[in-house]
Design a protein around this motif. Structure first.
Motif, PDB file in Angstrom:
ATOM      1  N   TYR A  15       0.807  -1.213   0.000  1.00  0.00           N
ATOM      2  CA  TYR A  15       0.000   0.000   0.000  1.00  0.00           C
ATOM      3  C   TYR A  15       0.845   1.270   0.000  1.00  0.00           C
ATOM      4  CZ  TYR A  15      -3.386   3.534   1.350  1.00  0.00           C
ATOM      5  OH  TYR A  15      -4.157   4.654   1.388  1.00  0.00           O
ATOM      6  N   GLU A  16       1.816   1.365   0.899  1.00  0.00           N
ATOM      7  CA  GLU A  16       2.618   2.594   0.997  1.00  0.00           C
ATOM      8  C   GLU A  16       3.414   2.840  -0.281  1.00  0.00           C
ATOM      9  OE1 GLU A  16       2.293   4.938   3.194  1.00  0.00           O
ATOM     10  OE2 GLU A  16       0.854   3.758   4.353  1.00  0.00           O
ATOM     11  N   LYS A  19       0.842   3.890  -2.939  1.00  0.00           N
ATOM     12  CA  LYS A  19       0.351   5.240  -2.639  1.00  0.00           C
ATOM     13  C   LYS A  19       1.389   6.272  -3.054  1.00  0.00           C
ATOM     14  CE  LYS A  19      -1.071   8.192   1.206  1.00  0.00           C
ATOM     15  NZ  LYS A  19      -1.282   8.275   2.660  1.00  0.00           N
ATOM     16  N   VAL A  30      -5.321  12.920  -3.730  1.00  0.00           N
ATOM     17  CA  VAL A  30      -6.071  12.108  -2.769  1.00  0.00           C
ATOM     18  C   VAL A  30      -7.421  12.771  -2.512  1.00  0.00           C
ATOM     19  CG1 VAL A  30      -6.143  11.229  -0.402  1.00  0.00           C
ATOM     20  CG2 VAL A  30      -3.970  11.247  -1.676  1.00  0.00           C
ATOM     21  N   SER A  32      -9.947  10.788  -0.722  1.00  0.00           N
ATOM     22  CA  SER A  32     -10.172  10.293   0.639  1.00  0.00           C
ATOM     23  C   SER A  32      -9.322   9.056   0.867  1.00  0.00           C
ATOM     24  CB  SER A  32     -11.650   9.988   0.891  1.00  0.00           C
ATOM     25  OG  SER A  32     -12.048   8.852   0.156  1.00  0.00           O
ATOM     26  N   GLU A  33      -9.072   8.776   2.141  1.00  0.00           N
ATOM     27  CA  GLU A  33      -8.294   7.597   2.529  1.00  0.00           C
ATOM     28  C   GLU A  33      -8.907   7.038   3.803  1.00  0.00           C
ATOM     29  OE1 GLU A  33      -3.617   6.437   3.062  1.00  0.00           O
ATOM     30  OE2 GLU A  33      -4.230   8.442   3.679  1.00  0.00           O
ATOM     31  N   TYR A  42      -6.818  -0.901   3.351  1.00  0.00           N
ATOM     32  CA  TYR A  42      -6.884   0.531   3.072  1.00  0.00           C
ATOM     33  C   TYR A  42      -7.629   0.726   1.764  1.00  0.00           C
ATOM     34  CZ  TYR A  42      -3.513   1.999   6.594  1.00  0.00           C
ATOM     35  OH  TYR A  42      -2.891   2.281   7.771  1.00  0.00           O
ATOM     36  N   LYS A  43      -8.311   1.863   1.656  1.00  0.00           N
ATOM     37  CA  LYS A  43      -8.948   2.278   0.410  1.00  0.00           C
ATOM     38  C   LYS A  43      -8.589   3.742   0.212  1.00  0.00           C
ATOM     39  CE  LYS A  43     -13.345   2.751  -2.008  1.00  0.00           C
ATOM     40  NZ  LYS A  43     -13.687   4.178  -1.990  1.00  0.00           N
ATOM     41  N   LEU A  44      -7.928   4.011  -0.897  1.00  0.00           N
ATOM     42  CA  LEU A  44      -7.485   5.355  -1.236  1.00  0.00           C
ATOM     43  C   LEU A  44      -8.193   5.775  -2.519  1.00  0.00           C
ATOM     44  CD1 LEU A  44      -5.415   7.656  -0.588  1.00  0.00           C
ATOM     45  CD2 LEU A  44      -3.846   6.479  -2.135  1.00  0.00           C
ATOM     46  N   ASP A  45      -9.008   6.822  -2.432  1.00  0.00           N
ATOM     47  CA  ASP A  45      -9.694   7.352  -3.609  1.00  0.00           C
ATOM     48  C   ASP A  45      -8.832   8.457  -4.206  1.00  0.00           C
ATOM     49  OD1 ASP A  45     -11.856   5.670  -3.136  1.00  0.00           O
ATOM     50  OD2 ASP A  45     -12.924   7.167  -1.956  1.00  0.00           O
ATOM     51  N   LEU A  46      -8.597   8.369  -5.505  1.00  0.00           N
ATOM     52  CA  LEU A  46      -7.700   9.296  -6.196  1.00  0.00           C
ATOM     53  C   LEU A  46      -8.414   9.999  -7.337  1.00  0.00           C
ATOM     54  CD1 LEU A  46      -4.662   6.861  -6.366  1.00  0.00           C
ATOM     55  CD2 LEU A  46      -4.878   8.854  -4.865  1.00  0.00           C
ATOM     56  N   GLU A  55      -9.660   3.910  -7.423  1.00  0.00           N
ATOM     57  CA  GLU A  55      -9.686   3.408  -6.053  1.00  0.00           C
ATOM     58  C   GLU A  55      -8.497   2.475  -5.894  1.00  0.00           C
ATOM     59  OE1 GLU A  55     -13.392   1.331  -5.642  1.00  0.00           O
ATOM     60  OE2 GLU A  55     -14.509   3.173  -5.257  1.00  0.00           O
TER      61      GLU A  55
END
Length: 128
Positions: A15-16, A19, A30, A32-33, A42-46, A55
């Motif tokens: 993930y890191e 990201k 970003v 939201s995270e 983890y879910k990262l919206d881009l 996502e």
């Protein structure tokens, strides 16, 4: 009737690292995270150019999948650019290797491929 593609979901192995790649190297924003405790992910919206489109997920131990552009399934994710040489230079400066520029025989447009940290094929497609 469909309106448009809403988003593309990507499952990463680190993930890191992913990201950092998508946010710091590609320059996506970003939106939201969140960390989903019940699913341990983890879910990262881009956003791409201000529009929410990707996502990024971090499932535990996701199975590997073939990911060359010619593998069965989703072929690649393409980013539209105005100046392909400028974007290639920017990616190369961030230690991202790109393939030689190709020309689409039907449209005459230039494009190239590169990969994310998990080998997912990504494309730059010049529209100018």
């Amino acid at each position: 009737m469909f309106n448009r593609i809403h988003h593309v979901a990507i499952i990463c192995s680190d993930y890191e690292k992913s990201k950092d790649f998508y946010v710091n190297k590609l320059g996506l924003t970003v939106v939201s995270e969140v960390f989903r405790v019940e699913r341990k992910l983890y879910k990262l919206d881009l956003a791409v150019n201000g529009i929410y489109q990707i996502e990024l997920f971090s499932f535990e131990n996701p199975p590997a999948r073939p990911s060359r552009p010619e593998a069965q399934g989703l072929r690649h994710l393409a980013f539209e650019v105005d100046d392909i040489e400028k974007e290639i230079a920017r990616l190369n400066d961030a230690d991202i290797t790109t393939e030689p520029i190709r020309v689409d025989e039907w449209t005459g447009k230039r494009f190239t491929f590169f990969a994310d940290p998990d080998g997912l094929p990504l494309e730059l497609y010049e529209v100018e």
